[in-house]
Enzyme design. Structure first.
Site, PDB file in Angstrom:
ATOM      1  N   GLU A 237       0.817  -1.320   0.214  1.00 42.54           N
ATOM      2  CA  GLU A 237      -0.194  -0.266  -0.018  1.00 42.54           C
ATOM      3  C   GLU A 237       0.746   1.235  -0.048  1.00 42.54           C
ATOM      4  O   GLU A 237       0.539   2.245   0.897  1.00 42.54           O
ATOM      5  CB  GLU A 237      -1.125  -0.095   1.006  1.00 42.54           C
ATOM      6  CG  GLU A 237      -1.874  -1.232   1.171  1.00 42.54           C
ATOM      7  CD  GLU A 237      -2.888  -1.236   2.393  1.00 42.54           C
ATOM      8  OE1 GLU A 237      -3.305  -2.537   2.618  1.00 42.54           O
ATOM      9  OE2 GLU A 237      -2.904  -0.613   3.233  1.00 42.54           O
TER      10      GLU A 237
ATOM     11  N   GLU B 253      -6.044 -10.611  -0.645  1.00 44.22           N
ATOM     12  CA  GLU B 253      -6.855 -10.505   0.439  1.00 44.22           C
ATOM     13  C   GLU B 253      -8.416 -10.618  -0.052  1.00 44.22           C
ATOM     14  O   GLU B 253      -9.238  -9.666   0.616  1.00 44.22           O
ATOM     15  CB  GLU B 253      -6.455  -9.313   1.120  1.00 44.22           C
ATOM     16  CG  GLU B 253      -5.006  -9.167   1.253  1.00 44.22           C
ATOM     17  CD  GLU B 253      -4.357  -7.794   2.126  1.00 44.22           C
ATOM     18  OE1 GLU B 253      -3.308  -7.449   2.012  1.00 44.22           O
ATOM     19  OE2 GLU B 253      -5.250  -7.252   2.652  1.00 44.22           O
TER      20      GLU B 253
HETATM   21  O1  G3I Z   1      -3.249  -7.200  19.277  1.00 44.92           O
HETATM   22  C1  G3I Z   1      -4.368  -6.337  19.742  1.00 44.92           C
HETATM   23  C2  G3I Z   1      -4.677  -6.933  21.170  1.00 44.92           C
HETATM   24  O2  G3I Z   1      -4.043  -6.894  22.075  1.00 44.92           O
HETATM   25  C3  G3I Z   1      -5.652  -5.676  21.693  1.00 44.92           C
HETATM   26  O3  G3I Z   1      -6.397  -6.139  22.692  1.00 44.92           O
HETATM   27  C4  G3I Z   1      -6.849  -5.395  20.473  1.00 44.92           C
HETATM   28  C5  G3I Z   1      -7.850  -4.391  21.156  1.00 44.92           C
HETATM   29  O4  G3I Z   1      -7.739  -2.980  20.184  1.00 44.92           O
HETATM   30  O5  G3I Z   1      -6.284  -4.936  19.267  1.00 44.92           O
HETATM   31  C6  G3I Z   1      -5.511  -6.079  18.903  1.00 44.92           C
HETATM   32  O6  G3I Z   1      -4.755  -5.557  17.641  1.00 44.92           O
HETATM   33  C7  G3I Z   1      -5.514  -5.659  16.399  1.00 44.92           C
HETATM   34  C8  G3I Z   1      -4.920  -6.497  15.363  1.00 44.92           C
HETATM   35  O7  G3I Z   1      -5.623  -6.347  14.080  1.00 44.92           O
HETATM   36  C9  G3I Z   1      -4.920  -7.939  15.865  1.00 44.92           C
HETATM   37  O8  G3I Z   1      -6.140  -8.287  15.986  1.00 44.92           O
HETATM   38  C10 G3I Z   1      -5.402  -4.150  15.905  1.00 44.92           C
HETATM   39  O9  G3I Z   1      -6.293  -3.251  17.089  1.00 44.92           O
HETATM   40  C11 G3I Z   1      -6.289  -4.035  14.627  1.00 44.92           C
HETATM   41  O10 G3I Z   1      -6.153  -2.895  14.092  1.00 44.92           O
HETATM   42  C12 G3I Z   1      -5.608  -5.140  13.691  1.00 44.92           C
HETATM   43  O11 G3I Z   1      -6.474  -5.111  12.417  1.00 44.92           O
HETATM   44  C13 G3I Z   1      -5.747  -5.671  11.255  1.00 44.92           C
HETATM   45  C14 G3I Z   1      -5.717  -4.667  10.334  1.00 44.92           C
HETATM   46  O12 G3I Z   1      -4.778  -5.107   9.180  1.00 44.92           O
HETATM   47  C15 G3I Z   1      -4.449  -3.397  10.882  1.00 44.92           C
HETATM   48  O13 G3I Z   1      -4.384  -2.542   9.874  1.00 44.92           O
HETATM   49  C16 G3I Z   1      -6.613  -6.666  10.811  1.00 44.92           C
HETATM   50  O14 G3I Z   1      -6.777  -7.995  11.811  1.00 44.92           O
HETATM   51  C17 G3I Z   1      -6.026  -7.256   9.356  1.00 44.92           C
HETATM   52  O15 G3I Z   1      -6.999  -8.269   8.778  1.00 44.92           O
HETATM   53  C18 G3I Z   1      -5.777  -5.914   8.651  1.00 44.92           C
HETATM   54  O16 G3I Z   1      -5.156  -6.367   7.227  1.00 44.92           O
HETATM   55  C19 G3I Z   1      -5.044  -5.446   6.581  1.00 44.92           C
HETATM   56  C20 G3I Z   1      -3.720  -6.263   5.688  1.00 44.92           C
HETATM   57  O17 G3I Z   1      -2.702  -6.267   6.311  1.00 44.92           O
HETATM   58  C21 G3I Z   1      -3.101  -5.171   4.435  1.00 44.92           C
HETATM   59  N1  G3I Z   1      -4.345  -4.874   3.658  1.00 44.92           N
HETATM   60  C22 G3I Z   1      -5.853  -4.349   4.134  1.00 44.92           C
HETATM   61  C23 G3I Z   1      -6.081  -5.511   5.356  1.00 44.92           C
HETATM   62  C24 G3I Z   1      -7.316  -4.932   5.926  1.00 44.92           C
HETATM   63  O18 G3I Z   1      -6.923  -3.755   6.706  1.00 44.92           O
END
Ligand code: G3I
Length: 390
Positions: free
Chosen positions: A170, A275
């Site tokens: 990205e 994805e």
């Molecule tokens: O691990 C922490 C946890 O300790 C905490 O309690 C919880 C509460 O906020 O957050 C957890 O972290 C989260 C992480 O996922 C793991 O679950 C983050 O907040 C959350 O923002 C993160 O979201 C991920 C996102 O990327 C972040 O940008 C999504 O799971 C994941 O599916 C998403 O994937 C991205 C690709 O990498 C790139 N392309 C877009 C795609 C969708 O956004």
């Protein structure tokens, strides 16, 4: 669990079947309905497409550690490629200036080895989920040290152990220009080429990809092609381009997707859909920019109790149309990865509105195949039948 073949309903030209599985009513589109075949009878995704392209999924920490046996069984049954949803991102794998945490990354590599499943590393360089210390680096020299150190250490550690890397994720705006980021700020717009140069040196036998969303759209595709040509012109290796495929139900840009498959493969690159998920809930913008949000509102969460049959149909038809196109260009496409195993895992339950009940994938929250699953496998049968001139 009792199985009753309920009724055959004629709707206009097409017919659908309603079957009762225990207390669950499942609507199967025409063609999938001759009888409600079990997944085993229907054939798994990886088996069905083994001569065409890899079928992958994104794994979260729980799934990598096989905490849920139902998920574990489905993953091994259906998929022959895996991408870590979060655990290889910089904020998790490189939490301190000279502190690395390889625990979960080592586990997904071991998982891949144990089940003979190809691992795609995700992602070495991304403006999001960057650790705070890295985001706050002021000196360019220090940032160069961070940048090179991160790629050398992480890509070096898994050299020969994983199949591929999303080296840069990205880096482009919707108009095809370079996205403003700390990488662009400190390293200039040559940082993408440098990332690939470093990754190729640290991991000479690992495939290297550029990954983005909406890079099937004309303006962003044009910018992506400029970026790829720049890397190639510098004599640096890039093997493929990933189109993330976060699309919306009823709005699948098939024409642009086909044009992108043709234009990217014409550059000598492998094309992947990395994805894949199809959003079924209301959203007033496309793409996957996690910084975009919408205000919570009950009207934005209409399918808490389950997906209405008509929406299941549309979802199944959208996925079938995508796989018809993928099969048509199977000589140019090497992998289709779904961004999650089941609807319950999907990031789309928490974005762009927290706490929604989304249904974007082929398997529901009970790890059961949805009509979309049967339509996707059927697309393969139709493709082969056409090939044989039936
Ligand atoms: O691990 C922490 C946890 O300790 C905490 O309690 C919880 C509460 O906020 O957050 C957890 O972290 C989260 C992480 O996922 C793991 O679950 C983050 O907040 C959350 O923002 C993160 O979201 C991920 C996102 O990327 C972040 O940008 C999504 O799971 C994941 O599916 C998403 O994937 C991205 C690709 O990498 C790139 N392309 C877009 C795609 C969708 O956004």
């Amino acid at each position: 669990m009792k199985l009753f073949l309920h009724t055959k309903i004629i709707l206009g030209l097409s017919a659908i079947f309603v079957v009762q599985l225990g207390n669950q009513k499942i609507v199967l589109p025409e063609g999938c309905s001759t009888q409600t075949k079990s997944v085993a009878q229907t054939g798994s995704l990886k088996e069905s497409f083994k001569d065409d392209f890899l079928i992958g999924t994104a794994l979260n920490a729980d799934q990598i550690q096989e905490n849920d046996p139902r998920a574990a069984a489905l993953i091994q049954q259906q998929f022959n490629a895996i991408t870590p949803e979060n655990i290889m991102k910089a904020e998790i794998i490189h939490p301190g200036w000279d502190k690395y945490d390889f625990d979960m990354a080592d586990k997904i590599v071991a998982y891949g080895k144990k089940y003979n499943i190809k691992v795609n590393g995700h992602t070495l360089i991304w403006h999001s989920q960057l650790p705070a210390y890295a985001r706050n680096i002021k000196s360019i020299d220090s940032f160069k040290t961070f940048f090179a150190g991160h790629i050398n250490t992480v890509a070096g550690r898994y050299s020969g152990k994983i199949f591929s890397w999303d080296v840069v994720n990205e880096a482009l705006n919707e108009d095809g220009t370079m996205r403003k980021s700390i990488f662009l700020e400190h390293l200039g717009d040559n940082f993408v080429t440098e990332a690939f140069r470093l990754a190729a040196a640290a991991s000479p036998h690992t495939e290297l990809y550029y990954n983005d969303y909406n890079n099937e759209q004309p303006a962003k595709r044009a910018g992506c092609i400029v970026l790829i040509k720049k890397i190639k012109a510098a004599g640096v290796r890039i093997d493929g381009v990933g189109i993330q495929g976060h699309w919306h139900i009823g709005k699948i840009p098939l024409k642009e997707i086909e044009e992108s498959i043709l234009q990217y493969s014409a550059l000598g690159l492998k094309v992947m859909f990395t994805e894949l998920d199809i959003e079924v809930l209301p959203r007033n913008f496309s793409g996957a920019d996690v910084n975009q949000r919408m205000k919570e509102d009950a009207s934005l969460n209409p399918y808490v109790k389950g997906l209405p049959d008509s929406v299941q149909q549309q979802l199944a038809n959208d996925y079938a149309a995508l796989f018809d196109l993928f099969l048509k260009h199977k000589d140019k496409i090497t992998r289709i990865t779904f961004w999650g195993v089941d609807d319950g895992q999907s990031w789309l339950n928490g974005w762009p509105v927290r706490g929604r009940t989304n249904h974007p994938l082929l398997f529901d929250r009970n790890f059961q195949p949805k009509p979309a699953f049967y339509k996707v496998v059927e697309a393969k049968k139709n493709f082969d039948a056409t090939k044989k001139g039936f």
